[in-house]
Design an enzyme around this catalytic site. Structure first.
Site, short mmCIF file in Angstrom:
data_model
loop_
_atom_site.label_atom_id
_atom_site.label_comp_id
_atom_site.label_asym_id
_atom_site.label_seq_id
_atom_site.Cartn_x
_atom_site.Cartn_y
_atom_site.Cartn_z
N PRO A 2 0.63 -1.12 0.31
CA PRO A 2 0.00 0.07 -0.05
C PRO A 2 1.06 1.61 0.07
O PRO A 2 1.47 1.32 0.77
CB PRO A 2 -0.87 -0.31 0.96
CG PRO A 2 0.11 -1.12 1.96
CD PRO A 2 0.54 -2.15 1.10
N GLU A 3 0.52 2.45 -0.28
CA GLU A 3 1.05 3.46 -0.93
C GLU A 3 0.79 4.34 0.12
O GLU A 3 -0.86 4.38 0.72
CB GLU A 3 0.91 4.25 -1.85
CG GLU A 3 2.23 3.24 -3.38
CD GLU A 3 2.08 3.74 -4.25
OE1 GLU A 3 1.98 4.96 -4.79
OE2 GLU A 3 2.07 2.58 -5.40
N HIS A 106 -2.46 -16.86 9.85
CA HIS A 106 -1.20 -15.94 9.78
C HIS A 106 -1.70 -14.14 10.33
O HIS A 106 -1.03 -13.27 10.47
CB HIS A 106 -0.96 -15.21 8.40
CG HIS A 106 -0.40 -15.88 7.15
ND1 HIS A 106 0.35 -16.66 7.44
CD2 HIS A 106 -1.06 -16.80 6.25
CE1 HIS A 106 0.59 -17.78 6.46
NE2 HIS A 106 -0.17 -17.67 5.52
N ARG A 124 3.28 -12.36 4.29
CA ARG A 124 5.18 -13.12 4.46
C ARG A 124 5.87 -12.25 5.05
O ARG A 124 6.89 -12.53 5.26
CB ARG A 124 4.72 -11.97 3.06
CG ARG A 124 4.56 -12.63 1.88
CD ARG A 124 4.21 -11.76 0.99
NE ARG A 124 6.12 -11.41 0.10
CZ ARG A 124 6.33 -11.17 -1.09
NH1 ARG A 124 5.50 -10.65 -2.28
NH2 ARG A 124 7.47 -11.63 -1.65
#
Length: 287
Positions: A2-3, A106, A124
């Site tokens: 995400p930016e 996760h 990840r």
């Protein structure tokens, strides 16, 4: 990843949900994220009220009493989920996933409040939490980063001085967080298209007028993206469960082979790789 606009959307939603709410319980299922979760994480949050949730660049900042802060970076695949306590189906209202249900794997960290919980999920494990104990260290933590596009210090003098005699192309500079914080690959392509600047142009060759366009259009593109709820790439959703809408406004990003959307232009959008990143542009409009 995400930016700035996507992180800002998450910030707004988290701030609305958690502000002045007390953390009742902390659960850590996996300490081994990009940075190992510190041993005092539980006591740092337990029975503390969240003053507010802020943001710098792509970092979320949880403000706690007595000048304590927790930074959260989502990394490549980190997501924050809000679910009601004791929810039977564990429905989540924030996710990068197609399913509206909380992923079963996760879920590394939970902050439990009176009527709801915040869950950090990261397949990840490139995201991280970092605890900071005073404002001086918080400022120091971001000292290696450039100003955000909205910062008054991101001005013509700063940009021209930074670019002076440098031989790197402008697309790479927009991705360089030491130059400007928060812009990623999506918005860099859109900013340069709106500015009619070729992404491969060396910054030392940019005119003052072009530098000013970059400043103005960086703010314009990011503000529009925030107003549209961000860009739903890889199924990004905000904490109300809504997908972002800025992907419907893309002029060049992922538009390879499409006709240029500028009036009077009959050329097609092209894609090239710069530093292992896809770059989208119009050869005619961005000479």
């Amino acid at each position: 990843m995400p930016e700035l606009p996507e992180v800002e959307i998450v910030r707004q939603s988290l701030n609305k949900k958690t502000q002045q709410k007390k953390v009742k319980k902390v659960i850590i299922r996996n300490k081994n994220l990009r940075l190992k979760i510190p041993s005092n994480f539980n006591t740092f949050f337990l029975n503390k009220k969240i003053i507010k949730v802020g943001r710098f660049s792509k970092y979320l900042i949880i403000y706690l009493p007595k000048d304590n802060y927790c930074l959260i970076h989502l990394g490549m695949s980190g997501t924050i989920h809000i679910v009601k306590n004791k929810s039977a189906n564990k429905f989540t209202n924030t996710s990068f996933y197609n399913s509206p249900f909380l992923p079963k794997k996760h879920n590394h960290v939970e902050l439990i409040f009176e009527n709801f919980k915040i869950i950090y999920n990261d397949p990840r494990r490139f995201g991280f939490f970092q605890l900071i104990k005073n404002n001086t260290d918080l400022v120091k933590r971001f000292s290696h980063l450039g100003p955000e596009p909205f910062d008054k210090n991101f001005n013509l003098n700063y940009v021209c001085d930074f670019f002076k005699d440098k031989n790197k192309d402008i697309k790479n500079f927009l991705l360089d967080q030491k130059f400007v914080s928060g812009i990623g690959n999506i918005y860099a392509s859109e900013i340069l298209f709106l500015s009619k600047i070729n992404p491969f142009k060396k910054v030392k060759l940019l005119s003052k007028k072009e530098c000013q366009k970059i400043i103005i259009n960086s703010r314009k593109i990011l503000l529009k993206a925030i107003s549209k709820g961000g860009s739903s790439i890889r199924d990004f959703k905000d904490t109300s469960g809504s997908k972002g809408g800025f992907q419907n406004e893309f002029k060049v990003y992922q538009q390879e082979g499409s006709r240029c959307k500028n009036r009077g232009c009959s050329d097609f959008i092209r894609k090239k790789i710069i530093s292992n990143r896809s770059t989208f542009f119009c050869d005619s409009c961005q000479k």
